[in-house]
Scaffold this motif. Structure first.
Motif, short mmCIF file in Angstrom:
data_model
loop_
_atom_site.label_atom_id
_atom_site.label_comp_id
_atom_site.label_asym_id
_atom_site.label_seq_id
_atom_site.Cartn_x
_atom_site.Cartn_y
_atom_site.Cartn_z
N VAL A 140 28.77 22.02 55.92
CA VAL A 140 29.85 21.05 55.70
C VAL A 140 30.10 20.17 56.91
N GLU A 141 29.48 20.53 58.04
CA GLU A 141 29.68 19.74 59.25
C GLU A 141 28.52 20.03 60.19
N THR A 142 28.11 19.00 60.91
CA THR A 142 27.18 19.19 62.02
C THR A 142 27.68 18.32 63.16
N ALA A 143 27.37 18.74 64.36
CA ALA A 143 27.84 17.99 65.53
C ALA A 143 26.80 18.08 66.63
N THR A 144 26.83 17.07 67.48
CA THR A 144 26.08 17.10 68.72
C THR A 144 27.11 16.99 69.83
N ILE A 145 27.12 17.99 70.69
CA ILE A 145 28.07 18.05 71.80
C ILE A 145 27.25 17.93 73.08
N VAL A 146 27.63 17.01 73.93
CA VAL A 146 26.94 16.83 75.21
C VAL A 146 27.96 17.13 76.30
#
Length: 174
Positions: A140-146
């Motif tokens: 339901v969600e994906t993210a890229t965290i830097v």
């Protein structure tokens, strides 16, 4: 932030809708071109930028609901867990993949990395949920965290079960 008396600050950088790229379609289990909501946050601790988070959600789940727009990032805003729970999805699993790399020019600017030798840690997140009515399970969600490499500590804790005990060898008596 935990080690010092700082509160983390989350600043909403931008919200938009877009079509799923092939990579995002694969991450979310949707067709390329499917409509997504997207949001980018810039997180700071004590006024120092520490991470950039870009998050995508499939609009076929959230469109027309009170969870359509991701949180503004302000304190007291609903979390992903509560947003999805309100529309009948129970988040039950999150996978994250970590890799260290050098930042892009845009990331250098957003994270105020004026030294050229500071790496970042890129975290790719996949959030899984189950629909309360149908039992369907999906991302339901994906993210890229830097995250700045000089401002992040990744802690991992895993319970390890004791190995099953082996039964004592049997001795035959004749």
């Amino acid at each position: 932030a935990t080690a010092r008396p700082y509160w983390g600050e989350v600043h909403l950088a931008d919200r938009w809708t877009m079509e799923a790229t092939p990579d995002l379609a694969n991450r979310l289990g949707v067709e390329p071109g499917a409509p997504l909501s997207a949001v980018r946050y810039r997180c700071c601790v004590g006024g120092t930028p520490t991470q950039i988070l870009t998050q995508w959600e499939p609009l076929d789940i959230t469109r027309g609901t009170n969870a359509e727009l991701p949180s503004s990032g302000a304190r007291g805003q609903p979390t992903n867990y509560s947003r999805f729970a309100r529309i009948g999805w129970r988040i039950h699993h999150v996978d994250e993949k970590y890799r260290a790399r050098m930042p892009t020019l845009e990331e250098r600017n957003l994270l105020e990395l004026f030294l050229t030798d500071v790496p970042v840690v890129e975290i790719t997140r996949y959030t899984q949920a189950v629909n309360n009515k149908t039992g369907a399970e999906r991302t339901v969600e994906t993210a890229t965290i830097v995250a700045r490499g000089d401002r992040v500590v990744i802690t991992s804790s895993t319970d390890v079960a004791a190995p099953p005990s082996k039964p004592a060898p049997r001795t035959k008596v004749r």
